[in-house]
Design a protein around this motif. Structure first.
Motif, PDB file in Angstrom:
ATOM      1  N   THR A 170      23.020 -13.348  26.576  1.00 47.60           N
ATOM      2  CA  THR A 170      22.137 -13.633  27.706  1.00 47.60           C
ATOM      3  C   THR A 170      21.799 -15.112  27.785  1.00 47.60           C
ATOM      4  N   HIS A 171      22.141 -15.832  26.740  1.00 45.33           N
ATOM      5  CA  HIS A 171      21.917 -17.284  26.707  1.00 45.33           C
ATOM      6  C   HIS A 171      22.853 -17.895  25.665  1.00 45.33           C
ATOM      7  N   THR A 172      22.968 -19.234  25.707  1.00 45.48           N
ATOM      8  CA  THR A 172      23.808 -19.907  24.706  1.00 45.48           C
ATOM      9  C   THR A 172      23.056 -20.109  23.395  1.00 45.48           C
ATOM     10  N   SER A 173      21.794 -19.660  23.341  1.00 49.31           N
ATOM     11  CA  SER A 173      21.002 -19.855  22.110  1.00 49.31           C
ATOM     12  C   SER A 173      21.612 -19.120  20.917  1.00 49.31           C
ATOM     13  N   ASN A 174      22.426 -18.084  21.183  1.00 52.32           N
ATOM     14  CA  ASN A 174      23.099 -17.396  20.063  1.00 52.32           C
ATOM     15  C   ASN A 174      23.903 -18.362  19.200  1.00 52.32           C
ATOM     16  N   VAL A 175      24.422 -19.429  19.838  1.00 52.09           N
ATOM     17  CA  VAL A 175      25.273 -20.361  19.093  1.00 52.09           C
ATOM     18  C   VAL A 175      24.445 -21.242  18.153  1.00 52.09           C
ATOM     19  N   GLN A 176      23.153 -21.395  18.459  1.00 53.10           N
ATOM     20  CA  GLN A 176      22.266 -22.074  17.491  1.00 53.10           C
ATOM     21  C   GLN A 176      22.395 -21.394  16.128  1.00 53.10           C
ATOM     22  N   ILE A 177      22.327 -20.067  16.147  1.00 51.49           N
ATOM     23  CA  ILE A 177      22.371 -19.311  14.889  1.00 51.49           C
ATOM     24  C   ILE A 177      23.739 -19.459  14.209  1.00 51.49           C
ATOM     25  N   TYR A 196      25.328 -14.172  30.649  1.00 55.52           N
ATOM     26  CA  TYR A 196      25.333 -13.017  31.568  1.00 55.52           C
ATOM     27  C   TYR A 196      23.947 -12.381  31.632  1.00 55.52           C
ATOM     28  N   ARG A 197      23.505 -12.038  32.814  1.00 54.88           N
ATOM     29  CA  ARG A 197      22.207 -11.369  32.957  1.00 54.88           C
ATOM     30  C   ARG A 197      22.307 -10.245  33.992  1.00 54.88           C
ATOM     31  N   ASN A 198      21.749  -9.111  33.608  1.00 59.31           N
ATOM     32  CA  ASN A 198      21.737  -7.957  34.505  1.00 59.31           C
ATOM     33  C   ASN A 198      20.527  -8.070  35.440  1.00 59.31           C
ATOM     34  N   HIS A 210      26.088 -20.546  33.852  1.00 61.90           N
ATOM     35  CA  HIS A 210      26.435 -21.426  32.727  1.00 61.90           C
ATOM     36  C   HIS A 210      25.201 -22.122  32.193  1.00 61.90           C
ATOM     37  N   GLN A 211      25.183 -22.263  30.888  1.00 64.51           N
ATOM     38  CA  GLN A 211      24.101 -23.018  30.260  1.00 64.51           C
ATOM     39  C   GLN A 211      24.694 -24.091  29.365  1.00 64.51           C
ATOM     40  N   VAL A 212      23.874 -25.093  29.080  1.00 60.44           N
ATOM     41  CA  VAL A 212      24.201 -26.010  27.991  1.00 60.44           C
ATOM     42  C   VAL A 212      23.024 -25.962  27.026  1.00 60.44           C
ATOM     43  N   GLU A 213      23.300 -25.505  25.829  1.00 57.16           N
ATOM     44  CA  GLU A 213      22.293 -25.433  24.776  1.00 57.16           C
ATOM     45  C   GLU A 213      22.281 -26.761  24.031  1.00 57.16           C
ATOM     46  N   GLY A 214      21.120 -27.137  23.537  1.00 61.97           N
ATOM     47  CA  GLY A 214      21.052 -28.327  22.675  1.00 61.97           C
ATOM     48  C   GLY A 214      20.322 -27.973  21.399  1.00 61.97           C
ATOM     49  N   PRO A 252      10.456 -17.053  22.003  1.00 56.98           N
ATOM     50  CA  PRO A 252      10.224 -16.573  20.630  1.00 56.98           C
ATOM     51  C   PRO A 252      10.773 -17.527  19.573  1.00 56.98           C
ATOM     52  N   PHE A 253      11.788 -18.306  19.947  1.00 55.29           N
ATOM     53  CA  PHE A 253      12.476 -19.123  18.945  1.00 55.29           C
ATOM     54  C   PHE A 253      12.042 -20.579  18.918  1.00 55.29           C
ATOM     55  N   THR A 254      11.036 -20.930  19.737  1.00 56.49           N
ATOM     56  CA  THR A 254      10.495 -22.297  19.689  1.00 56.49           C
ATOM     57  C   THR A 254       8.967 -22.242  19.703  1.00 56.49           C
ATOM     58  N   GLU A 255       8.368 -23.225  19.045  1.00 57.53           N
ATOM     59  CA  GLU A 255       6.920 -23.329  19.043  1.00 57.53           C
ATOM     60  C   GLU A 255       6.514 -24.761  18.712  1.00 57.53           C
ATOM     61  N   GLY A 275      14.613 -24.660  29.509  1.00 61.65           N
ATOM     62  CA  GLY A 275      13.569 -24.331  28.549  1.00 61.65           C
ATOM     63  C   GLY A 275      13.846 -25.107  27.277  1.00 61.65           C
ATOM     64  N   CYS A 276      12.773 -25.378  26.515  1.00 60.30           N
ATOM     65  CA  CYS A 276      12.980 -26.170  25.299  1.00 60.30           C
ATOM     66  C   CYS A 276      11.791 -26.008  24.357  1.00 60.30           C
ATOM     67  N   GLY A 277      11.880 -26.607  23.214  1.00 63.03           N
ATOM     68  CA  GLY A 277      10.753 -26.569  22.282  1.00 63.03           C
ATOM     69  C   GLY A 277      11.182 -26.969  20.892  1.00 63.03           C
ATOM     70  N   TYR A 297      14.502 -29.683  17.289  1.00 63.91           N
ATOM     71  CA  TYR A 297      14.185 -29.287  18.659  1.00 63.91           C
ATOM     72  C   TYR A 297      15.412 -28.642  19.276  1.00 63.91           C
ATOM     73  N   ALA A 298      15.170 -27.856  20.312  1.00 61.00           N
ATOM     74  CA  ALA A 298      16.275 -27.156  20.977  1.00 61.00           C
ATOM     75  C   ALA A 298      15.977 -27.115  22.467  1.00 61.00           C
ATOM     76  N   PHE A 299      17.025 -26.964  23.257  1.00 57.17           N
ATOM     77  CA  PHE A 299      16.837 -26.783  24.704  1.00 57.17           C
ATOM     78  C   PHE A 299      17.996 -25.985  25.263  1.00 57.17           C
ATOM     79  N   GLY A 300      17.759 -25.370  26.412  1.00 57.99           N
ATOM     80  CA  GLY A 300      18.829 -24.657  27.099  1.00 57.99           C
ATOM     81  C   GLY A 300      18.679 -24.898  28.587  1.00 57.99           C
ATOM     82  N   MET A 301      19.741 -25.448  29.216  1.00 60.66           N
ATOM     83  CA  MET A 301      19.625 -25.788  30.645  1.00 60.66           C
ATOM     84  C   MET A 301      20.624 -25.012  31.491  1.00 60.66           C
TER      85      MET A 301
HETATM   86  N1  DAH Z   1      17.576 -19.486  25.998  1.00 64.13           N
HETATM   87  C1  DAH Z   1      16.538 -19.754  26.952  1.00 64.13           C
HETATM   88  C2  DAH Z   1      16.869 -19.023  28.259  1.00 64.13           C
HETATM   89  O1  DAH Z   1      18.011 -18.748  28.488  1.00 64.13           O
HETATM   90  C3  DAH Z   1      16.432 -21.211  27.249  1.00 64.13           C
HETATM   91  C4  DAH Z   1      15.948 -21.959  26.057  1.00 64.13           C
HETATM   92  C5  DAH Z   1      14.598 -22.147  25.880  1.00 64.13           C
HETATM   93  C6  DAH Z   1      16.834 -22.479  25.141  1.00 64.13           C
HETATM   94  C7  DAH Z   1      14.125 -22.857  24.800  1.00 64.13           C
HETATM   95  C8  DAH Z   1      16.372 -23.187  24.046  1.00 64.13           C
HETATM   96  C9  DAH Z   1      15.003 -23.372  23.889  1.00 64.13           C
HETATM   97  O2  DAH Z   1      17.178 -23.687  23.139  1.00 64.13           O
HETATM   98  O3  DAH Z   1      14.565 -24.071  22.819  1.00 64.13           O
HETATM   99  O4  DAH Z   1      15.998 -18.734  29.023  1.00 64.13           O
END
Ligand code: DAH
Length: 331
Positions: A170-177, A196-198, A210-214, A252-255, A275-277, A297-301
């Motif tokens: 549902t997001h590229t954040s899986n690749v962080q792990i 992909y989102r339903n 498409h997203q770009v995770e950081g 849940p994964f940023t604070e 989103g980021c944090g 820090y992480a972000f997803g755009m």
């Molecule tokens: N994965 C989040 C989404 O798809 C976006 C996101 C938020 C990614 C915060 C991040 C983050 O890496 O730190 O809505």
């Protein structure tokens, strides 16, 4: 001039005409009329035959018939050689001197162009590019990112399930792990990819995008650095005059967590692009990084939304319906 000489002169004239002939069936028709027409040069000679004594006429007639046959055979041969399919059609012409029509050439998809721009901006400030799986297990897409099972936070992202334990990410954040499982810190990556989102489809939401995770992990990483990095990105992408704003948020994964909005000139309203944090210590625990030593820090755009804002495109579905009239505008 004797009739015999006249016959010869018509023959000479005809041969000169077809010598200077340009590959053009209109000319052939003009010749046909000039020589073979009802009032053409050959018919004129036939008329003159009556002026001669009866004894001479057979020989004259034979000579005239030969000329007539010669001319019509030659004209037919030329029409055939122009284009055998079109022989007989009166107004068909090929101009072989015209330049060829240019074949249609495709262009790089506008999303790919934006993706390349995003990549180049982050590469220029020290990020590496990585990729990860689009079909993944629940753990990498949710669990390890601190989405507890049955927790309502999972409702933030309507999910396509492949089976009980497998999802279309549902997001590229899986690749962080995946990255942190494979590599020791420090690390600094961006991860472009499809998600992909339903979801209910609308002008700004589609079932795939498409997203770009950081992800940046090091000692002493601060929220200030995150802010500096993303503000730099926005300036590079949209120019320094573009209105942007920060909003506190929750993941849940940023604070703490935040979101960035960009002013949508088309609709005169804000549109969220990322989103980021700061990486939550629980995530570091899950991948075996010591949260007392490492910070991140992480972000997803969203690539579609960034493209829409940059080029004033008013519907996300345009990227996916394959209409070349739309894509040609960006070639
Ligand atoms: N994965 C989040 C989404 O798809 C976006 C996101 C938020 C990614 C915060 C991040 C983050 O890496 O730190 O809505």
């Amino acid at each position: 001039m004797s009739l015999k000489d006249k016959i010869e002169s018509v023959r000479t004239q005809f041969l000169a005409d077809i010598d200077s002939f340009s590959d053009n069936s209109n000319d052939i028709n003009a010749f046909r009329i000039k020589y073979m027409g009802r009032k053409g040069l050959v018919a004129e000679l036939f008329q003159k035959m009556g002026d001669f004594p009866a004894d001479d006429r057979p020989a004259i007639g034979q000579a005239l018939n030969e000329l007539k046959l010669e001319i019509s055979t030659e004209l037919d041969a030329i029409v055939q050689s122009l284009d055998p399919d079109q022989a007989g059609s009166s107004n068909y012409r090929i101009d072989t001197t015209l330049p060829e029509k240019e074949p249609p050439i495709g262009s790089i998809h506008i999303l790919e162009q934006t993706l390349n721009e995003i990549k180049n901006i982050f590469i220029s400030i020290g990020f590496h590019v990585a990729y990860g799986p689009e079909v993944d297990d629940d753990y990498h897409n949710f669990g390890a990112l601190n989405f507890p099972e049955h927790h309502p936070a999972r409702d933030m992202q309507d999910t396509f399930f492949v089976d009980n334990d497998t999802v279309l990410r549902t997001h590229t954040s899986n690749v962080q792990i995946h990255l942190m499982e494979k590599e020791d810190p420090p690390l600094r990556y961006i991860v472009p990819g499809r998600v992909y989102r339903n979801e209910a489809i609308s002008f700004k939401s589609y079932c795939l995008f498409h997203q770009v995770e950081g992800l940046f992990v090091d000692k002493n990483v601060s929220f200030g650095q995150l802010k500096g990095c993303l503000e730099y990105f926005v300036k590079q992408m949209f120019g320094s005059d573009r209105k942007m704003r920060w909003r506190p948020s929750y993941f849940p994964f940023t604070e703490p967590s935040a979101e960035v909005d960009i002013w949508d000139e088309e609709r005169q309203q804000w549109m969220e692009i990322l989103g980021c944090g700061m990486v939550d210590p629980a995530v570091f625990d899950n991948v075996g990084y010591d949260p007392h030593v490492w910070h991140g820090y992480a972000f997803g755009m969203g690539v579609e939304r960034i493209t829409m804002l940059k080029y004033n495109i008013n519907d996300i579905r345009l990227f996916y319906n394959g209409d070349v009239r739309f894509f040609d505008q960006f070639s």
